[in-house]
Design a protein around this motif. Sequence first.
Motif, PDB file in Angstrom:
ATOM      1  N   ALA A 149     -11.578  16.312  34.832  1.00 11.63           N
ATOM      2  CA  ALA A 149     -10.887  15.759  33.665  1.00 11.63           C
ATOM      3  C   ALA A 149      -9.521  15.212  34.051  1.00 11.63           C
ATOM      4  O   ALA A 149      -9.129  14.125  33.610  1.00 11.63           O
ATOM      5  N   ALA A 150      -8.791  15.939  34.887  1.00 13.07           N
ATOM      6  CA  ALA A 150      -7.470  15.473  35.321  1.00 13.07           C
ATOM      7  C   ALA A 150      -7.590  14.187  36.135  1.00 13.07           C
ATOM      8  O   ALA A 150      -6.814  13.235  35.944  1.00 13.07           O
ATOM      9  N   GLY A 151      -8.549  14.138  37.041  1.00 11.23           N
ATOM     10  CA  GLY A 151      -8.748  12.931  37.835  1.00 11.23           C
ATOM     11  C   GLY A 151      -9.170  11.750  36.987  1.00 11.23           C
ATOM     12  O   GLY A 151      -8.721  10.622  37.200  1.00 11.23           O
ATOM     13  N   TYR A 152     -10.014  12.007  36.013  1.00  8.63           N
ATOM     14  CA  TYR A 152     -10.447  10.946  35.102  1.00  8.63           C
ATOM     15  C   TYR A 152      -9.251  10.405  34.331  1.00  8.63           C
ATOM     16  O   TYR A 152      -9.058   9.202  34.218  1.00  8.63           O
ATOM     17  N   TYR A 153      -8.434  11.312  33.806  1.00 16.17           N
ATOM     18  CA  TYR A 153      -7.263  10.916  33.021  1.00 16.17           C
ATOM     19  C   TYR A 153      -6.291  10.086  33.858  1.00 16.17           C
ATOM     20  O   TYR A 153      -5.791   9.052  33.419  1.00 16.17           O
ATOM     21  N   MET A 154      -6.046  10.531  35.084  1.00 17.29           N
ATOM     22  CA  MET A 154      -5.098   9.815  35.940  1.00 17.29           C
ATOM     23  C   MET A 154      -5.637   8.458  36.377  1.00 17.29           C
ATOM     24  O   MET A 154      -4.859   7.539  36.625  1.00 17.29           O
ATOM     25  N   GLY A 155      -6.947   8.326  36.464  1.00 17.39           N
ATOM     26  CA  GLY A 155      -7.526   7.062  36.894  1.00 17.39           C
ATOM     27  C   GLY A 155      -7.875   6.114  35.764  1.00 17.39           C
ATOM     28  O   GLY A 155      -8.262   4.969  35.998  1.00 17.39           O
ATOM     29  N   ALA A 156      -7.724   6.574  34.512  1.00 16.07           N
ATOM     30  CA  ALA A 156      -8.093   5.742  33.363  1.00 16.07           C
ATOM     31  C   ALA A 156      -7.116   4.586  33.197  1.00 16.07           C
ATOM     32  O   ALA A 156      -5.914   4.721  33.383  1.00 16.07           O
ATOM     33  N   ARG A 157      -7.674   3.454  32.835  1.00  7.89           N
ATOM     34  CA  ARG A 157      -6.868   2.272  32.531  1.00  7.89           C
ATOM     35  C   ARG A 157      -7.112   1.945  31.055  1.00  7.89           C
ATOM     36  O   ARG A 157      -8.233   1.867  30.606  1.00  7.89           O
ATOM     37  N   GLY A 158      -6.042   1.772  30.322  1.00  3.85           N
ATOM     38  CA  GLY A 158      -6.189   1.460  28.907  1.00  3.85           C
ATOM     39  C   GLY A 158      -6.454   2.709  28.102  1.00  3.85           C
ATOM     40  O   GLY A 158      -6.191   3.824  28.543  1.00  3.85           O
ATOM     41  N   PRO A 159      -6.998   2.533  26.887  1.00  6.01           N
ATOM     42  CA  PRO A 159      -7.247   3.690  26.022  1.00  6.01           C
ATOM     43  C   PRO A 159      -8.300   4.625  26.628  1.00  6.01           C
ATOM     44  O   PRO A 159      -9.231   4.181  27.296  1.00  6.01           O
ATOM     45  N   MET A 160      -8.129   5.912  26.380  1.00 10.73           N
ATOM     46  CA  MET A 160      -9.044   6.922  26.917  1.00 10.73           C
ATOM     47  C   MET A 160     -10.392   6.845  26.203  1.00 10.73           C
ATOM     48  O   MET A 160     -10.463   6.854  24.982  1.00 10.73           O
ATOM     49  N   ASN A 161     -11.465   6.761  26.992  1.00 14.88           N
ATOM     50  CA  ASN A 161     -12.817   6.785  26.459  1.00 14.88           C
ATOM     51  C   ASN A 161     -13.278   8.249  26.482  1.00 14.88           C
ATOM     52  O   ASN A 161     -13.788   8.744  27.485  1.00 14.88           O
ATOM     53  N   TRP A 162     -13.072   8.948  25.382  1.00 14.76           N
ATOM     54  CA  TRP A 162     -13.327  10.389  25.322  1.00 14.76           C
ATOM     55  C   TRP A 162     -14.791  10.733  25.535  1.00 14.76           C
ATOM     56  O   TRP A 162     -15.109  11.745  26.163  1.00 14.76           O
ATOM     57  N   LEU A 163     -15.713   9.916  25.021  1.00 20.27           N
ATOM     58  CA  LEU A 163     -17.131  10.194  25.204  1.00 20.27           C
ATOM     59  C   LEU A 163     -17.509  10.094  26.683  1.00 20.27           C
ATOM     60  O   LEU A 163     -18.235  10.937  27.221  1.00 20.27           O
ATOM     61  N   HIS A 164     -16.995   9.081  27.341  1.00 20.25           N
ATOM     62  CA  HIS A 164     -17.254   8.901  28.763  1.00 20.25           C
ATOM     63  C   HIS A 164     -16.661  10.057  29.572  1.00 20.25           C
ATOM     64  O   HIS A 164     -17.296  10.568  30.504  1.00 20.25           O
ATOM     65  N   LEU A 165     -15.460  10.468  29.196  1.00 18.57           N
ATOM     66  CA  LEU A 165     -14.825  11.609  29.862  1.00 18.57           C
ATOM     67  C   LEU A 165     -15.675  12.871  29.700  1.00 18.57           C
ATOM     68  O   LEU A 165     -15.917  13.591  30.673  1.00 18.57           O
ATOM     69  N   MET A 166     -16.148  13.120  28.499  1.00 17.51           N
ATOM     70  CA  MET A 166     -16.946  14.325  28.246  1.00 17.51           C
ATOM     71  C   MET A 166     -18.264  14.299  29.032  1.00 17.51           C
ATOM     72  O   MET A 166     -18.699  15.320  29.564  1.00 17.51           O
ATOM     73  N   HIS A 167     -18.898  13.132  29.113  1.00 19.44           N
ATOM     74  CA  HIS A 167     -20.126  13.008  29.908  1.00 19.44           C
ATOM     75  C   HIS A 167     -19.848  13.262  31.383  1.00 19.44           C
ATOM     76  O   HIS A 167     -20.632  13.918  32.077  1.00 19.44           O
ATOM     77  N   THR A 168     -18.746  12.732  31.873  1.00 20.46           N
ATOM     78  CA  THR A 168     -18.394  12.909  33.273  1.00 20.46           C
ATOM     79  C   THR A 168     -18.138  14.385  33.577  1.00 20.46           C
ATOM     80  O   THR A 168     -18.626  14.917  34.578  1.00 20.46           O
ATOM     81  N   VAL A 169     -17.387  15.046  32.724  1.00 11.64           N
ATOM     82  CA  VAL A 169     -17.107  16.475  32.910  1.00 11.64           C
ATOM     83  C   VAL A 169     -18.396  17.284  32.791  1.00 11.64           C
ATOM     84  O   VAL A 169     -18.651  18.191  33.606  1.00 11.64           O
ATOM     85  N   PHE A 170     -19.231  16.972  31.820  1.00 14.72           N
ATOM     86  CA  PHE A 170     -20.487  17.697  31.644  1.00 14.72           C
ATOM     87  C   PHE A 170     -21.400  17.543  32.860  1.00 14.72           C
ATOM     88  O   PHE A 170     -21.980  18.517  33.346  1.00 14.72           O
ATOM     89  N   ALA A 171     -21.525  16.323  33.364  1.00 14.54           N
ATOM     90  CA  ALA A 171     -22.365  16.082  34.542  1.00 14.54           C
ATOM     91  C   ALA A 171     -21.837  16.846  35.753  1.00 14.54           C
ATOM     92  O   ALA A 171     -22.614  17.442  36.515  1.00 14.54           O
ATOM     93  N   THR A 172     -20.527  16.857  35.913  1.00 11.57           N
ATOM     94  CA  THR A 172     -19.917  17.593  37.018  1.00 11.57           C
ATOM     95  C   THR A 172     -20.164  19.094  36.863  1.00 11.57           C
ATOM     96  O   THR A 172     -20.442  19.796  37.840  1.00 11.57           O
ATOM     97  N   MET A 173     -20.083  19.581  35.619  1.00  6.81           N
ATOM     98  CA  MET A 173     -20.357  21.001  35.368  1.00  6.81           C
ATOM     99  C   MET A 173     -21.814  21.345  35.694  1.00  6.81           C
ATOM    100  O   MET A 173     -22.093  22.428  36.227  1.00  6.81           O
ATOM    101  N   LEU A 174     -22.742  20.452  35.395  1.00  9.07           N
ATOM    102  CA  LEU A 174     -24.148  20.703  35.727  1.00  9.07           C
ATOM    103  C   LEU A 174     -24.341  20.827  37.234  1.00  9.07           C
ATOM    104  O   LEU A 174     -25.032  21.739  37.710  1.00  9.07           O
ATOM    105  N   ILE A 175     -23.743  19.910  37.980  1.00 10.90           N
ATOM    106  CA  ILE A 175     -23.866  19.981  39.443  1.00 10.90           C
ATOM    107  C   ILE A 175     -23.223  21.258  39.969  1.00 10.90           C
ATOM    108  O   ILE A 175     -23.779  21.940  40.834  1.00 10.90           O
TER     109      ILE A 175
END
Length: 131
Positions: free
Chosen positions: A4-30
């Motif tokens: 989540a921290a890496g996603y936030y720091m690398g985001a450009r423009g407004p935060m896409n919260w749904l995309h962030l949640m999917h990314t965190v969820f996928a990482t949690m699954l792995i």
Amino acid sequence: MTTAAGYYMGARGPMNWLHLMHTVFATMLIAAGTATLNNYIERDSDRFMRRTASRPLPTGVIQPREALLFGVALSVAGAIDLYIVGGPWACGLGVATCLSYLLAYTPLKKRTVWATFIGAFPGAIPPMIGW
């Protein structure tokens, strides 16, 4: 948290919260799949250590085959989700982290202190390539 921290720091423009949640969820699954597979790999030695002897595999609460299938399913589901939401680079890094942990760090941690560097290497890849 790191994802989540890496996603936030690398985001450009407004935060896409749904995309962030999917990314965190996928990482949690792995990560969950990797942890399950680590328990599967170390089930025999875990029964001899007081700290790990009460885990489900050494006690027989869960059968090894069930743990293996569950760990693989979680890891594959996370990799697929990360590929869909993050692309091949993100998926590749997730899979590389899982495999390096299971195939290098887990067997080497009982033999050498250098295993710590092997286990930490995939986490260091994104900053090294400028992400």
